[in-house]
Enzyme design. Structure first.
Site, short mmCIF file in Angstrom:
data_model
loop_
_atom_site.label_atom_id
_atom_site.label_comp_id
_atom_site.label_asym_id
_atom_site.label_seq_id
_atom_site.Cartn_x
_atom_site.Cartn_y
_atom_site.Cartn_z
N HIS A 65 0.82 -1.21 0.00
CA HIS A 65 0.00 0.00 0.00
C HIS A 65 0.86 1.26 0.00
O HIS A 65 0.38 2.33 0.37
CB HIS A 65 -0.91 0.01 1.23
N HIS A 66 2.12 1.13 -0.40
CA HIS A 66 2.98 2.34 -0.35
C HIS A 66 2.49 3.39 -1.33
O HIS A 66 2.79 4.57 -1.18
CB HIS A 66 4.45 1.99 -0.61
N LYS A 71 -2.79 -2.28 -7.79
CA LYS A 71 -3.21 -2.70 -9.12
C LYS A 71 -2.68 -4.08 -9.44
O LYS A 71 -1.55 -4.42 -9.10
CB LYS A 71 -2.66 -1.69 -10.15
N LYS A 95 7.05 -4.46 -10.36
CA LYS A 95 6.85 -4.11 -11.77
C LYS A 95 6.44 -2.64 -11.90
O LYS A 95 7.00 -1.89 -12.70
CB LYS A 95 5.73 -5.02 -12.31
N ASP A 100 7.79 3.02 -13.24
CA ASP A 100 7.28 4.29 -12.71
C ASP A 100 5.79 4.47 -12.94
O ASP A 100 5.33 5.54 -13.37
CB ASP A 100 8.06 5.48 -13.30
N LYS A 107 -3.08 -8.68 -6.71
CA LYS A 107 -3.47 -9.71 -7.68
C LYS A 107 -4.70 -10.42 -7.16
O LYS A 107 -4.92 -10.49 -5.95
CB LYS A 107 -2.33 -10.72 -7.86
#
Ligand code: NAD
Length: 472
Positions: A65-66, A71, A95, A100, A107
């Site tokens: 959650h940084h 996603k 990834k 960036d 997932k």
């Protein structure tokens, strides 16, 4: 046989630890980065046409959650399990950092063999899965944004978006709750082929480095490189297409039922057409059959592209791999033991966390499109063409010469959505490749691109935590 019972998440941790040891970062911070922040395992019933009911297992794992939203794709597979989803979620975090894309990693999976169910049943499964995510606040444009993965595609993403919007009526940004949607349902042009196109850009960038190719005994450039591909799904098909169009020769393709060879080159569309007609890629016109699908891994080629599933290149088959370059289009296709053998043999591995990042890159563009509620190119295309026409006119007046119609139409062209998506993807893949390579060149302890990719990712994520003031 691939070691499919090997813990995929353990493999990711081993790759992480190897790179983390080079960072000098405190253990607490590294632990915060490497483990999954939340793991949600749930079950729901599915009624079969004969009235019987079965219980389906499903997961959503949010690894980091940084950055928000998190996603990552949703996989439909009978072999899906928690370990696999955790590993894939972790890979998503690294990834996104490498290319960036400002997301944390996640997932999802549903343990199901989609081919055994009707479209109506799969729609019910997908909508129920989405409901369960909503109940636990595991989906939303600013929370967690799924995408397609193995076994899912535009159809499932459209069902997810529709379900989410039905529950969140009137939410202006609701369409950004999922990416990989059909273009008519808020998707973006170029997303379908983005992962395979990104795989091609990765290979093209690698092959353009003369010194690296010379060290492998290969000429630079993609022209004439012999490519073998495992898996002719979304990623494998598009990787084959762009590599062939870029000058490579696709000499081998494998699907579940077996593999085919043709040293003069296979055409992915013809192979797919043959599969549609006969149910198999075997006996494709002009091709020779290989007995097992995994034989493709050991075929004579310059570039091997595993584009199916994890744990395919292992200690058992790595000694027999003949490719000089392994381009990991699938997630986790090489185990650490397999990788060690490839390294000893001098095989150049382009790692998954970079090679298949084209999908999430264009998903990011789709998310931006959904939030801005305007198609890329809509505002500037016509203006750009007008200015280019004026420029040509000024040159004609100054020189007294006329541009031909074909010259004019080659120069005067405002960028549309697909142009911008492909250009953004190409730039992203090229920049990230050189970041990885430069890290390796700067650090003599790094022997492979995977370690430099992990190192770059860990340092970027660590910086995000440090800037939050959580860690000293
Ligand atoms: P897909 O379901 O479209 O295709 C996978 C293909 O692999 C299928 O055609 C299947 O029949 C084939 N296959 C399965 N086992 C095989 C075997 N043993 N030998 C040969 N072929 C086999 O899935 P996809 O979306 O193309 O994903 C493939 C890989 O790429 C996965 O590892 C996935 O996580 C990864 N990936 C996908 C995306 C994406 O945008 N779809 C993005 C990044 C990474």
């Amino acid at each position: 046989m691939p070691a499919s019972n090997q813990s995929f998440f353990e493999n990711v941790l081993r790759y992480f630890d190897h790179a983390a040891a080079l960072t000098g970062l405190p253990k607490g911070l590294l632990d915060q980065i490497k483990y999954c922040n939340s793991i949600y395992h749930f079950k729901f019933p599915l009624r079969n046409p004969d009235g019987s009911v079965e219980v389906i297992s499903a997961w959503r794992v949010e690894h980091s959650h940084h950055k928000l939203p998190v996603k990552g794709g949703i996989r439909f597979s009978p072999d899906a399990n928690e370990d696999e989803v955790m590993a894939l979620a972790a890979l998503m975090t690294y990834k996104c950092a490498i290319v960036d894309v400002p997301f944390g990693g996640a997932k999802g999976a549903v343990q199901i063999d989609a081919g055994k169910y009707t479209a109506e049943q799969m729609e019910r499964v997908t909508r129920r899965y989405t409901h369960e995510l909503v109940k636990k606040n595991c989906i939303g444009p600013g929370i967690d944004v799924p995408a397609p993965d193995y076994g899912t595609g535009e159809r499932e993403m459209a069902w997810i978006a529709d379900t989410y919007m039905a529950i969140n009526t009137g939410h202006l940004d609701a369409l950004a709750c999922v990416t990989g949607k059909p273009v008519t349902q808020g998707g973006i042009r170029g997303r379908r082929e983005a992962t395979g196109r990104g795989v091609f850009y990765a290979l093209r960038e690698a092959c353009a480095q003369k010194d690296d190719m010379k060290a492998l005994g290969l000429t630079s450039g993609l022209e004439g490189k012999r490519v073998a591909i495992q898996g002719l799904g979304n990623v494998g098909y598009h990787a084959a297409k762009f590599c062939r169009e870029g000058g490579a020769t696709v000499v081998a393709i494998a699907e579940r039922e077996g593999a085919i060879l043709n040293t003069r080159g296979l055409n992915e569309d013809q192979v797919l057409q043959h599969k549609k007609e006969t149910g198999s890629i075997l006996n494709s016109p002009g091709a020779t059959n290989l007995p097992g699908s995994n034989d493709v891994l050991e075929s004579e080629c310059d570039v091997l592209i595993p584009a199916a599933l994890e744990n395919q290149i292992t200690a058992e088959n790595a000694p027999r791999i003949k490719a000089k370059i392994v381009l990991e289009a699938a997630n986790g296709p090489t185990t650490p033991e397999g990788e060690a053998i490839l390294q000893e043999k001098g095989v150049f591995v382009i790692p998954d966390i970079y090679a298949n990042a084209g999908g999430v890159t264009v998903s990011y563009f789709e998310w931006l499109k959904n939030l801005s509620h305007v198609r890329f190119g809509r505002m500037g295309k016509r203006y750009q063409e007008t200015m280019e026409n004026r420029m040509l006119r000024a040159i004609e007046i100054a020189t007294g010469k006329q541009f031909s119609e074909s010259d004019r139409s080659a120069i005067v062209r405002g960028a549309d959505e697909l142009d911008l998506v492909n250009s953004g993807l190409e730039e992203t893949m090229a920049v990230a490749y050189h970041e990885m390579r430069d890290t390796q060149l700067r650090n003599p302890k790094i022997k492979d691109l995977r370690t430099s990719a992990f190192l770059n990712a860990i340092e970027k994520i660590a910086r995000a935590y440090m800037e939050l003031g959580i860690f000293p």
